[in-house]
Design a protein around this motif. Structure first.
Motif, PDB file in Angstrom:
ATOM      1  N   VAL A  16       0.855  -1.186   0.000  1.00 44.80           N
ATOM      2  CA  VAL A  16       0.000   0.000   0.000  1.00 44.80           C
ATOM      3  C   VAL A  16       0.888   1.233   0.000  1.00 44.80           C
ATOM      4  CG1 VAL A  16      -1.918  -1.133   1.175  1.00 44.80           C
ATOM      5  CG2 VAL A  16      -0.167   0.035   2.526  1.00 44.80           C
ATOM      6  N   MET A  17       0.304   2.359  -0.355  1.00 45.77           N
ATOM      7  CA  MET A  17       1.055   3.610  -0.399  1.00 45.77           C
ATOM      8  C   MET A  17       1.160   4.201   1.005  1.00 45.77           C
ATOM      9  SD  MET A  17      -0.704   5.260  -3.809  1.00 45.77           S
ATOM     10  CE  MET A  17      -2.329   4.513  -3.533  1.00 45.77           C
ATOM     11  N   VAL A  18       2.335   4.633   1.368  1.00 47.06           N
ATOM     12  CA  VAL A  18       2.567   5.241   2.685  1.00 47.06           C
ATOM     13  C   VAL A  18       3.215   6.597   2.473  1.00 47.06           C
ATOM     14  CG1 VAL A  18       3.691   5.026   4.935  1.00 47.06           C
ATOM     15  CG2 VAL A  18       2.813   2.985   3.773  1.00 47.06           C
ATOM     16  N   LEU A  19       2.707   7.592   3.211  1.00 45.73           N
ATOM     17  CA  LEU A  19       3.226   8.958   3.107  1.00 45.73           C
ATOM     18  C   LEU A  19       3.243   9.534   4.514  1.00 45.73           C
ATOM     19  CD1 LEU A  19       2.204  11.666   0.550  1.00 45.73           C
ATOM     20  CD2 LEU A  19       1.867  12.135   2.973  1.00 45.73           C
ATOM     21  N   ILE A  20       4.297  10.288   4.855  1.00 44.22           N
ATOM     22  CA  ILE A  20       4.391  10.932   6.163  1.00 44.22           C
ATOM     23  C   ILE A  20       4.515  12.433   5.940  1.00 44.22           C
ATOM     24  CG2 ILE A  20       5.718  11.139   8.303  1.00 44.22           C
ATOM     25  CD1 ILE A  20       6.671   8.283   7.918  1.00 44.22           C
ATOM     26  N   SER A  21       3.670  13.173   6.633  1.00 44.58           N
ATOM     27  CA  SER A  21       3.690  14.636   6.486  1.00 44.58           C
ATOM     28  C   SER A  21       3.763  15.280   7.864  1.00 44.58           C
ATOM     29  CB  SER A  21       2.432  15.124   5.759  1.00 44.58           C
ATOM     30  OG  SER A  21       1.282  14.917   6.560  1.00 44.58           O
ATOM     31  N   ARG A  22       4.323  16.480   7.879  1.00 41.65           N
ATOM     32  CA  ARG A  22       4.345  17.253   9.112  1.00 41.65           C
ATOM     33  C   ARG A  22       3.011  17.943   9.310  1.00 41.65           C
ATOM     34  NH1 ARG A  22       9.052  17.629  11.626  1.00 41.65           N
ATOM     35  NH2 ARG A  22       8.198  19.318  12.905  1.00 41.65           N
ATOM     36  N   ARG A  23       2.818  18.448  10.529  1.00 42.05           N
ATOM     37  CA  ARG A  23       1.566  19.154  10.827  1.00 42.05           C
ATOM     38  C   ARG A  23       1.408  20.380   9.946  1.00 42.05           C
ATOM     39  NH1 ARG A  23      -1.005  19.527  16.751  1.00 42.05           N
ATOM     40  NH2 ARG A  23      -3.022  20.419  16.154  1.00 42.05           N
ATOM     41  N   THR A  24       2.525  20.950   9.510  1.00 35.17           N
ATOM     42  CA  THR A  24       2.474  22.129   8.642  1.00 35.17           C
ATOM     43  C   THR A  24       2.020  21.789   7.224  1.00 35.17           C
ATOM     44  OG1 THR A  24       4.809  21.826   8.078  1.00 35.17           O
ATOM     45  CG2 THR A  24       4.281  23.275   9.954  1.00 35.17           C
ATOM     46  N   GLY A  25       2.014  20.501   6.870  1.00 40.57           N
ATOM     47  CA  GLY A  25       1.613  20.081   5.532  1.00 40.57           C
ATOM     48  C   GLY A  25       2.766  19.628   4.672  1.00 40.57           C
ATOM     49  N   ALA A  26       3.998  19.889   5.107  1.00 42.75           N
ATOM     50  CA  ALA A  26       5.156  19.471   4.325  1.00 42.75           C
ATOM     51  C   ALA A  26       5.269  17.946   4.325  1.00 42.75           C
ATOM     52  CB  ALA A  26       6.426  20.089   4.901  1.00 42.75           C
ATOM     53  N   VAL A  27       5.516  17.376   3.149  1.00 40.29           N
ATOM     54  CA  VAL A  27       5.648  15.925   3.015  1.00 40.29           C
ATOM     55  C   VAL A  27       7.098  15.546   3.233  1.00 40.29           C
ATOM     56  CG1 VAL A  27       5.350  13.943   1.484  1.00 40.29           C
ATOM     57  CG2 VAL A  27       3.709  15.840   1.409  1.00 40.29           C
ATOM     58  N   GLU A  28       7.360  14.620   4.153  1.00 41.72           N
ATOM     59  CA  GLU A  28       8.724  14.226   4.496  1.00 41.72           C
ATOM     60  C   GLU A  28       9.104  12.860   3.943  1.00 41.72           C
ATOM     61  OE1 GLU A  28       9.417  14.490   8.666  1.00 41.72           O
ATOM     62  OE2 GLU A  28       9.491  16.690   8.651  1.00 41.72           O
ATOM     63  N   TYR A  29       8.107  12.026   3.600  1.00 42.51           N
ATOM     64  CA  TYR A  29       8.462  10.684   3.148  1.00 42.51           C
ATOM     65  C   TYR A  29       7.336  10.121   2.290  1.00 42.51           C
ATOM     66  CZ  TYR A  29       9.087   5.612   3.223  1.00 42.51           C
ATOM     67  OH  TYR A  29       9.213   4.313   2.859  1.00 42.51           O
ATOM     68  N   VAL A  30       7.683   9.420   1.223  1.00 46.02           N
ATOM     69  CA  VAL A  30       6.747   8.592   0.463  1.00 46.02           C
ATOM     70  C   VAL A  30       7.455   7.271   0.173  1.00 46.02           C
ATOM     71  CG1 VAL A  30       5.500  10.516  -0.603  1.00 46.02           C
ATOM     72  CG2 VAL A  30       7.498   9.560  -1.768  1.00 46.02           C
ATOM     73  N   ASN A  31       6.733   6.170   0.256  1.00 45.60           N
ATOM     74  CA  ASN A  31       7.377   4.884  -0.006  1.00 45.60           C
ATOM     75  C   ASN A  31       7.361   4.574  -1.503  1.00 45.60           C
ATOM     76  OD1 ASN A  31       4.710   4.177  -0.430  1.00 45.60           O
ATOM     77  ND2 ASN A  31       4.849   2.235   0.666  1.00 45.60           N
TER      78      ASN A  31
END
Length: 407
Positions: A16-31
């Motif tokens: 599955v697709m995994v994405l991690i974002s900060r509370r500010t909305g900036a995306v820090e990681y995508v698998n």
């Protein structure tokens, strides 16, 4: 560290697709699976998720919606469409959970996305197929409802002319033949009426009258119709009406009679000895409305639970031998249920093999006032009516039926 490496490998190779974002909305990681499905690498998402979300329709700030739920201690879920890098649209199922710092403050959101485009396409295809099937059923029902006049006209001619022939001088063999034609035509007209009633109900074109009628006259017609048939089988037919049941009612007396005729006719048909009992009870009436419960009980063959399950479906019989032995289309009880529901009630059956059956239905009717009864002419039961000198205007465009009317 080993556990972290295992976790990292699990996320990297996740289906599955995994994405991690900060509370500010900036995306820090995508698998890698996110990149494989959407075409976006981490560097392409510098502007956050808004660049790919809501490819069509009104824009939705999913990041703000997700964090509102996460701040309340809830996981956030939705289904939406995203735009791939090549411009294609993809349906995804989204689940977002929060990550907190050591001080307990929520800092990151973990987004898990699953491609559900195939499921959405299947659901859309099923909806389209269902709508097409319903449209075809409606078209068929409208066609049959519109054919009412064309179907009944030749049947009325067959029944009417055979009736006139039976009133004349015929040889015994001829009388037997014509009598059988008349009986067969009458039976066929009953089948046609059932089919047309079902079609009108399915097409939504069957409406109920709201007029004053007398309950005792409905039962008088019922007894007159089945009296000879019951006597021939040596069956007792009993009608019991509770004292609190109003006699003057407002509703569709003809359709109520149709339901009772079908139920009593079936009870007599499937009962070889014993009795058929019709009962009516009333709930406490209001100012101008009353709910009546009708029961039709017989001492006939009875039904198994499996036979009861499909009893009210159109064209259904208890078993295949029923049609061969007793005839019928299996439409009568389906029509009864639809009529009863139109009258604000429902119908049910209690039965056991060899112990008879009891059909129960309840309907809501108006209670007629005295002045309503005064304006409603009572149907005369006297067969002797003098029609000498009476002139009748008949509007008929069928020559055969015109001949019958003139004769």
């Amino acid at each position: 560290e080993r556990q972290l490496r295992k976790l990292s490998l699990a996320v990297e190779h996740s289906p599955v697709m995994v994405l991690i974002s900060r509370r500010t909305g900036a995306v820090e990681y995508v698998n890698p699976h996110f990149t494989a499905v959407t075409g976006y690498a981490l560097d392409d998402l510098a502007g956050g998720l808004s660049a790919i979300h809501d490819a069509e329709g009104p824009a939705t700030d999913v990041h703000a919606a997700a964090w509102a739920a996460l701040s309340a201690g809830e996981e956030w879920r939705c289904e939406c469409r995203i735009r791939r890098k090549d411009g294609a649209r993809v349906w995804v199922s989204v689940a977002v959970s929060a990550l907190a710092e050591r001080d307990g403050e929520l800092s990151h959101g973990v987004w898990v996305l699953e491609d559900v485009t195939a499921r959405k396409a299947t659901e859309a295809a099923l909806r389209d197929a269902k709508q097409a099937a319903e449209a075809a059923t409606q078209a068929k029902s409208r066609f049959l409802a519109n054919m009412s006049h064309e179907i009944r006209t030749p049947m009325n001619a067959i029944i009417g002319l055979s009736h006139l022939c039976l009133g004349g001088e015929l040889q015994p063999v001829q009388r037997d033949y014509v009598s059988k034609i008349h009986q067969a035509g009458t039976a066929l007209l009953g089948v046609i009426n059932d089919v047309l009633d079902v079609s009108r109900i399915e097409a939504g074109r069957l409406s109920l009258e709201q007029s004053v009628f007398r309950l005792d006259e409905v039962f008088a017609q019922l007894v007159a119709l089945f009296g000879e048939q019951a006597r021939a089988k040596e069956l007792a037919v009993q009608v019991s009406v509770s004292p609190n049941v109003p006699n003057a009612l407002i509703g569709d007396g003809m359709r109520l009679g149709q339901v009772l005729i079908n139920l009593v006719g079936n009870a007599i048909k499937f009962t070889e000895r014993g009795e058929v009992a019709v009962t009516v009870r009333a709930a406490a009436p209001g100012n101008d409305r009353v709910r009546l419960q009708f029961g039709v009980r017989d001492t006939g063959v009875g039904l198994t639970p499996g036979e009861i399950e499909g009893l009210f479906q159109p064209f259904a019989q208890a078993d295949d031998s029923t049609t061969r032995k007793f005839g019928g289309t299996g439409l009568g009880l389906s029509i009864c249920r639809q009529l009863v529901r139109l009258m604000g009630g429902d119908i049910a059956v209690e039965s056991a093999p060899g112990q008879g059956s009891t059909f129960l239905f309840d309907i809501e009717l108006g209670v007629a006032a005295d002045d309503d009864m005064a304006r409603t002419p009572r149907v005369s039961s006297s067969p002797a009516v003098n029609l000498d000198g009476l002139r009748v205007l008949v509007a008929e465009d069928n020559l055969v039926n015109l001949l019958i009317a003139e004769t």
